[in-house]
Write a protein that holds these residues in place. Structure first.
Motif, PDB file in Angstrom:
ATOM      1  N   GLY A  48       0.757  -1.430   0.126  1.00 41.11           N
ATOM      2  CA  GLY A  48       0.578   0.078  -0.387  1.00 41.11           C
ATOM      3  C   GLY A  48       1.016   1.180   0.567  1.00 41.11           C
ATOM      4  N   SER A  80      -3.096   4.105   0.720  1.00 36.85           N
ATOM      5  CA  SER A  80      -4.414   3.014   0.789  1.00 36.85           C
ATOM      6  C   SER A  80      -4.073   1.823   0.357  1.00 36.85           C
ATOM      7  N   ALA A  81      -4.421   0.611   0.508  1.00 40.21           N
ATOM      8  CA  ALA A  81      -4.103  -0.966   0.556  1.00 40.21           C
ATOM      9  C   ALA A  81      -3.473  -0.977  -0.847  1.00 40.21           C
ATOM     10  N   LYS A  83      -2.859  -3.566  -4.489  1.00 32.99           N
ATOM     11  CA  LYS A  83      -3.655  -4.549  -5.178  1.00 32.99           C
ATOM     12  C   LYS A  83      -3.878  -6.282  -4.297  1.00 32.99           C
ATOM     13  N   LYS A  86      -5.657  -6.152  -1.101  1.00 29.16           N
ATOM     14  CA  LYS A  86      -6.852  -6.229  -1.392  1.00 29.16           C
ATOM     15  C   LYS A  86      -7.261  -7.617  -1.468  1.00 29.16           C
ATOM     16  N   GLU A  87      -6.451  -7.994  -2.537  1.00 27.97           N
ATOM     17  CA  GLU A  87      -6.911  -9.338  -3.058  1.00 27.97           C
ATOM     18  C   GLU A  87      -6.649 -10.349  -1.382  1.00 27.97           C
ATOM     19  N   VAL A  89      -7.169  -9.689   1.237  1.00 24.62           N
ATOM     20  CA  VAL A  89      -8.414  -9.724   2.447  1.00 24.62           C
ATOM     21  C   VAL A  89      -9.264 -10.474   1.361  1.00 24.62           C
ATOM     22  N   VAL A  90     -10.016  -9.867   0.760  1.00 29.26           N
ATOM     23  CA  VAL A  90     -11.420 -10.644   0.423  1.00 29.26           C
ATOM     24  C   VAL A  90     -11.343 -11.817   0.122  1.00 29.26           C
TER      25      VAL A  90
END
Length: 91
Positions: A48, A80-81, A83, A86-87, A89-90
């Protein structure tokens, strides 16, 4: 997870001592804070971005009196995280 838990986890993964790991973590966070405070970004690809963001002057309300007030413009730290983060965490 608190700082002690983080230090223990990193120390186990890197085979460094807890003291060394704590010093590295302290140096990392201090460097990020100093860099952002000076107005620059810190970009850790995949993780991030830490950056300063300007907040405009805005209207608000005093919760005790209900009177309108003006909240002055300021600069705040932001994250801001990336990519990959983010992936992760999902999942």
């Amino acid at each position: 997870m608190n700082k002690e838990d983080l230090v223990n986890t990193i120390a186990a993964k890197t085979r460094l001592t807890k003291k060394e790991t704590s010093q590295i973590l302290d140096a990392l966070t201090e460097t990020i804070m100093e860099t952002v405070a000076s107005g620059e970004k810190v970009v850790l690809v995949g993780f991030g971005t830490f950056e300063p963001r300007d907040r405009k002057e805005r209207k608000g309300m005093n919760p005790q009196t209900g009177q309108p007030i003006t909240i002055p413009a300021t600069t705040v730290p932001a994250f801001s995280a990336g990519k990959v983060f983010k992936e992760k965490v999902v999942e």
